[in-house]
Write an enzyme that holds these catalytic residues in place. Structure first.
Site, PDB file in Angstrom:
ATOM      1  N   ASP A 117      61.031  18.230  63.097  1.00 29.19           N
ATOM      2  CA  ASP A 117      60.527  19.467  62.513  1.00 29.19           C
ATOM      3  C   ASP A 117      60.793  20.626  63.471  1.00 29.19           C
ATOM      4  O   ASP A 117      61.787  20.616  64.194  1.00 29.19           O
ATOM      5  CB  ASP A 117      59.031  19.316  62.207  1.00 29.19           C
ATOM      6  N   ASP A 138      43.626  20.069  69.904  1.00 33.76           N
ATOM      7  CA  ASP A 138      43.417  18.962  68.973  1.00 33.76           C
ATOM      8  C   ASP A 138      44.603  17.993  68.937  1.00 33.76           C
ATOM      9  O   ASP A 138      44.554  16.981  68.228  1.00 33.76           O
ATOM     10  CB  ASP A 138      43.167  19.503  67.561  1.00 33.76           C
ATOM     11  N   HIS A 175      55.152  25.197  61.541  1.00 39.60           N
ATOM     12  CA  HIS A 175      55.266  24.147  60.527  1.00 39.60           C
ATOM     13  C   HIS A 175      55.105  22.754  61.130  1.00 39.60           C
ATOM     14  O   HIS A 175      54.359  21.918  60.618  1.00 39.60           O
ATOM     15  CB  HIS A 175      56.616  24.274  59.831  1.00 39.60           C
ATOM     16  N   ASN A 228      36.121  14.515  67.488  1.00 37.80           N
ATOM     17  CA  ASN A 228      35.991  15.155  68.802  1.00 37.80           C
ATOM     18  C   ASN A 228      35.208  16.464  68.726  1.00 37.80           C
ATOM     19  O   ASN A 228      35.295  17.301  69.615  1.00 37.80           O
ATOM     20  CB  ASN A 228      37.371  15.407  69.422  1.00 37.80           C
ATOM     21  N   ASN A 288      59.887  21.833  47.032  1.00 36.40           N
ATOM     22  CA  ASN A 288      58.883  22.728  46.438  1.00 36.40           C
ATOM     23  C   ASN A 288      59.452  23.693  45.413  1.00 36.40           C
ATOM     24  O   ASN A 288      58.955  24.809  45.274  1.00 36.40           O
ATOM     25  CB  ASN A 288      58.224  23.561  47.544  1.00 36.40           C
ATOM     26  N   TYR A 322      67.532   9.768  49.337  1.00 35.24           N
ATOM     27  CA  TYR A 322      68.232   8.580  49.830  1.00 35.24           C
ATOM     28  C   TYR A 322      67.362   7.349  49.587  1.00 35.24           C
ATOM     29  O   TYR A 322      66.130   7.409  49.758  1.00 35.24           O
ATOM     30  CB  TYR A 322      68.554   8.716  51.317  1.00 35.24           C
ATOM     31  N   ASP A 381      58.701   8.713  44.799  1.00 35.04           N
ATOM     32  CA  ASP A 381      58.082   7.383  44.908  1.00 35.04           C
ATOM     33  C   ASP A 381      56.568   7.429  44.753  1.00 35.04           C
ATOM     34  O   ASP A 381      55.985   6.626  44.022  1.00 35.04           O
ATOM     35  CB  ASP A 381      58.430   6.751  46.258  1.00 35.04           C
ATOM     36  N   SER A 396      55.779  19.440  52.075  1.00 38.86           N
ATOM     37  CA  SER A 396      55.808  19.243  53.526  1.00 38.86           C
ATOM     38  C   SER A 396      54.465  18.762  54.034  1.00 38.86           C
ATOM     39  O   SER A 396      54.389  18.060  55.047  1.00 38.86           O
ATOM     40  CB  SER A 396      56.160  20.549  54.242  1.00 38.86           C
TER      41      SER A 396
END
Length: 453
Positions: free
Chosen positions: A205, A214, A238, A252, A330, A342, A368, A392
């Site tokens: 990415d 975090d 992103h 946490n 999107n 693929y 899927d 995403s």
């Protein structure tokens, strides 16, 4: 990997991969397409707000990026259908795969012939840029050379972002903002597995905020493909958002909770500050992740043109027993997107908080499963938190589930992990597999139950 699913059409190696990470706008539905089920859209106006959880219109940002690429003088586009779905590539660059590595003198001859230079290399795949020739002119030259295996455009890929008793974490934003984890039975699933440090997850990415409070304790080795160094710091946001969905440290007392508790994240930066990268860089990132021990790879990016160099990297990962997960796209289109289309890849669409089909989500035989994708709160660059929407955001839910499955049963192959995810999904829409929901919404608890058997 068993080839049971239709492959999406995608462009060749040189097209830059436009990662739909932050914002693909809502285009009109494809002409003559069947009406999608449960079309009630998510109402952004009633989305929760918070002074430190920023709601970002990532879909509009993605659409603006596409418009900029359409107008760029050094970018060419491929129109895939009458609806207007496009892929992009660099007009003066070419990806070439050689059967054998050329000598230095032969390489200089090639550079002189195209009035250009070599700009990148991954094994036998070279990327050339010309000062005066177009891709088509360079292709004619390279195709005349017997030592060339194939050549293709340098494609651009964009982010696919559309802005025991159950264990409930104490993270400050969890109860108010994170509808997505309870929707896929994550809390129940944590009673079976919360992950293991021996199952690293790679995220190809824009990198990750390396000092985000975090995420900092969850980061393993990483790689910056663009700078060829070990500092994959995120300049876009992103990648940090995707990473938080998978691995923001739960329980946490801070921020948000990721789906895994212990699995290390391998941040691989292949997308630039604007949120896009090239086929060669994404392919190089995949190979690096495989060679450095990744068990699962997330690809929240895509393009409508297949790329040979990218497909080779996908097959390389699959042959090394890595689970591959990608966002379906999107654009609310049935045009297949790569790498999601693929057959070695688990393709993920998105649903809204009411579990209805998200109108921005691409659909078709190659989808899927689906996962939460609308208004997903997660970590963001600059030590911040943000709510984004898009496939995403849906894909890392499935990536995290694959990591939990491999944690609870490390003997399972990548094919077996895929089968468990599909078999355990909650059927939505038409009975059985359908173009909008695939096999259905992932179910973390049911998947982990099957994996333990």
């Amino acid at each position: 990997m068993k080839r049971r699913y239709r492959i999406w059409a995608a462009t060749s190696a040189v097209v830059a991969l436009l990662v739909a990470a932050a914002a693909l706008g809502r285009p009109a539905l494809e002409e003559n397409a069947p009406a999608p089920p449960r079309l009630k859209p998510f109402d952004a106006e009633v989305a929760p707000t918070h002074p430190t959880v920023v709601a970002l219109d990532s879909l509009s940002a993605g659409e603006q990026l596409k418009q900029q690429l359409n107008k760029h003088p050094r970018i060419r586009e491929i129109l895939h259908n009458r609806r207007g779905d496009r892929s992009h590539y660099f007009a003066n660059e070419i990806v070439v795969r050689f059967r054998a590595l050329p000598s230095e003198s032969r390489l200089q001859q090639m550079e002189a012939a195209i009035a250009g230079q070599l700009i990148k290399q991954v094994d036998h795949v070279f990327v050339f840029r010309s000062r005066g020739q177009t891709y088509e002119e360079m292709r004619r030259y390279f195709r005349s050379l017997p030592m060339v295996d194939y050549c293709e455009p340098h494609y651009i890929y964009m982010q696919n972002e559309w802005n025991k008793p159950a264990l409930i974490p104490n993270d400050s934003f969890y109860a108010r903002y994170q509808w997505n984890l309870p929707a896929i039975h994550t809390e129940d699933g944590w009673t079976l597995s919360r992950g293991k440090q021996t199952v690293p997850v790679a995220i190809i990415d824009s990198g990750v905020d390396l000092t985000h409070p975090d995420l900092i304790r969850r980061l393993g080795p990483g790689y910056n493909v663009l700078a060829d160094d070990r500092s994959p710091n995120d300049e876009n946001g992103h990648g940090t958002h995707v990473a938080g969905i998978i691995a923001s440290q739960p329980n946490n007392d801070e921020g948000v909770a990721g789906i895994t508790w212990f699995n290390p994240i391998m941040a691989v930066k292949a997308l630039n500050a604007d949120g896009y990268g090239t086929s060669i860089d994404v392919a190089k990132g995949i190979r690096w992740a495989v060679d450095h021990g990744a068990k699962v790879i997330n690809l929240s990016l895509g393009n409508y043109q297949p790329s040979s160099v990218l497909e080779e990297a996908i097959r390389y990962a699959d042959a090394h027993d890595v689970v591959l997960v990608a966002a379906s796209g999107n654009d609310s289109t049935s045009q297949p997107s790569f790498p999601a289309a693929y057959p070695e890849v688990i393709s993920v669409g998105a649903v809204n908080p009411d579990l209805s089909y998200a109108l921005y989500s691409n659909y078709g035989d190659y989808v899927d499963v689906v996962a939460p994708g609308t208004n997903i709160a997660s970590t963001f660059a600059g030590h911040r938190y943000a709510a984004l929407s898009g496939t995403s955001m849906a894909a890392p839910h499935v990536t995290a589930l694959a990591a939990l499955i491999r944690s609870v049963n490390p003997r399972l192959s990548n094919d077996e992990v895929r089968d468990i995810i599909l078999e355990s999904a909650d059927d939505l829409g038409e009975r059985g597999k359908d173009p909008y929901y695939g096999y259905g919404l992932i179910n973390v608890y049911r998947a982990l139950e099957l994996a333990k058997r």
